[in-house]
Design an enzyme around this catalytic site. Structure first.
Site, short mmCIF file in Angstrom:
data_model
loop_
_atom_site.label_atom_id
_atom_site.label_comp_id
_atom_site.label_asym_id
_atom_site.label_seq_id
_atom_site.Cartn_x
_atom_site.Cartn_y
_atom_site.Cartn_z
N ALA A 109 0.79 -1.23 0.00
CA ALA A 109 0.00 0.00 0.00
C ALA A 109 0.83 1.29 0.00
O ALA A 109 0.67 2.13 -0.89
CB ALA A 109 -0.98 -0.04 1.17
N ASP A 114 -3.99 -2.39 3.88
CA ASP A 114 -4.19 -1.64 2.62
C ASP A 114 -5.22 -0.53 2.79
O ASP A 114 -5.22 0.45 2.05
CB ASP A 114 -4.62 -2.60 1.52
CG ASP A 114 -3.45 -3.47 1.12
OD1 ASP A 114 -3.22 -4.48 1.82
OD2 ASP A 114 -2.73 -3.11 0.18
N GLN A 149 3.98 -13.31 -1.39
CA GLN A 149 4.74 -12.17 -0.88
C GLN A 149 5.49 -12.55 0.40
O GLN A 149 6.52 -11.96 0.73
CB GLN A 149 3.80 -10.98 -0.57
CG GLN A 149 3.21 -10.31 -1.79
CD GLN A 149 1.88 -10.92 -2.20
OE1 GLN A 149 1.58 -12.07 -1.89
NE2 GLN A 149 1.06 -10.15 -2.90
N ARG A 152 -5.16 -0.30 -9.31
CA ARG A 152 -5.52 -1.23 -8.22
C ARG A 152 -6.54 -0.54 -7.32
O ARG A 152 -6.33 0.61 -6.91
CB ARG A 152 -4.27 -1.63 -7.40
CG ARG A 152 -3.22 -2.36 -8.24
CD ARG A 152 -2.20 -3.07 -7.37
NE ARG A 152 -2.77 -4.27 -6.77
CZ ARG A 152 -2.15 -4.98 -5.83
NH1 ARG A 152 -0.96 -4.61 -5.39
NH2 ARG A 152 -2.71 -6.06 -5.32
#
Ligand code: MRU
Length: 351
Positions: A54, A241, A200, A95
């Site tokens: 983010a 996020d 990730q 996004r």
């Protein structure tokens, strides 16, 4: 691969009127930098996860607009604002879930609107974008100090996804808290979940921590319950996020399961995020959860792991409700339940 100190590496920076970023799709095997001078390439980099996380995409959005300003052939302020508005839309549409992207774009648009001459606006946009990037590191370090007080000597801390240097400009949010805890002299260990399907956790978090000499063990996502039931984790810290004013937290898919499991086992579950991750206006029904392509689930690299033509549901994020969260760590302090009150106080204190 060159083993430079990871903490000294920058995920993204502005140099010679171009944006340089680490191509995170190549990690953990190759440390490759890409350089962009066209904002369309920055938009594509955000969309394809060359840069992700983010706060990092917030900075990428701001630098993208700085490139758009340099690319613009506008001769009046109105034309320049119109070019920037078009670029903002393209960058914004990459996004939908992390609110930092919209935040970074808005910061730059408001700086642009304040200027008068074309050159003055272009210069002030570049300075503002660079400032956002510098502030990100400072914010993470302050957040880290606040958060480190919640962790004890010999704690084993679980984290999910990557909320580290690679998800920010440097230092990280959740991993910033972990770094600051270690820097405060406490002995800690980390458990990183693999974080399927994009991994990730294994590709980025395990890489980053291992490289920085922080003791990290990697687990498959499916071992969260086992790990907690067998008292192998004392606390959890993750990034975010988007956080609503009510304390609803949107983070990488699987975070909700980790939080539920932590509640079941009486393990404190913390979230670390800067105030730029808070969305004080939206309600849960307003938040768009990004749905990603099915091949992330049906393939491991180039190898097929599911039958052709299978239907896939692949949400990139989920929502963790406030009742599962022990505290939200920010640069303005730690919000504790009830969150609606404590989050409001953090914003008032920041004014
Ligand atoms: O899809 P990604 O890799 O951009 O998702 C990242 C996350 O969910 C992180 O946990 C979040 O952005 C916090 S990063 C400081």
């Amino acid at each position: 691969m060159k083993m430079e100190s990871f903490s000294s590496l920058k995920t993204i920076e502005w140099k010679n009127n171009s944006v340089i970023m680490i191509d995170q799709t190549k990690l953990p095997t190759d440390l490759v930098y890409v350089t962009y001078t066209d904002y369309h390439d920055v938009a594509n980099a955000i969309k394809t996860l060359i840069i992700r996380g983010a706060p990092a995409i917030g900075v990428a959005g701001a630098f993208g607009l700085a490139l758009a300003a340099l690319q613009s052939k506008a001769t009046t302020k109105d034309e320049l604002i119109s070019d920037l508005g078009q670029a903002k839309q393209i960058l914004f549409e990459t996004r939908p879930t992390a609110v930092n992207l919209a935040w970074g774009l808005e910061q730059i648009m408001s700086v642009a609107k304040q200027g008068t001459s074309i050159n003055e606006i272009k210069d002030s946009i570049i300075s503002a974008a660079k400032q956002i990037a510098d502030d990100d590191i400072k914010t993470n370090m302050i957040m880290g100090k606040h958060g480190s007080q919640l962790f004890d000597n010999n704690d084993t801390i679980m984290t999910h996804c990557n909320a580290g240097s690679l998800a920010t400009v440097a230092y990280g949010t959740a991993l910033g808290v972990i770094r600051a805890t270690k820097e405060s002299g406490k002995n800690i260990k980390v458990i990183a979940t693999e974080t399927r399907p994009v991994q990730q956790g294994s590709r980025l978090t395990a890489f980053e921590l291992h490289h920085d000499g922080i003791n990290v063990s990697l687990i498959p996502d499916t071992a969260v319950g086992y790990t907690m039931a067998n008292k192998l984790a004392d606390k959890v810290v993750v990034g975010a996020d988007r956080i609503l004013r009510t304390g609803h937290v949107y983070n990488k898919i699987g975070t909700y399961q980790v939080a539920l499991m932590a509640k079941q086992h009486g393990i404190p579950f913390y979230v670390a995020a800067p105030l730029s991750t808070f969305d004080m206006k939206s309600n849960p029904q307003d938040v768009i959860i990004e749905q990603r392509k099915g091949t992330e689930v049906t393939q491991l690299g180039d190898k097929k792991t599911a039958p052709d033509g299978i239907n896939v549901i692949n949400p990139a994020f989920d929502m963790t409700p406030p009742e599962l969260i022990s505290g939200i760590i920010t640069e303005a302090g730690v919000a504790k339940p009830p969150f609606e009150e404590s989050i409001k106080k953090l914003f008032e204190a920041k004014k």
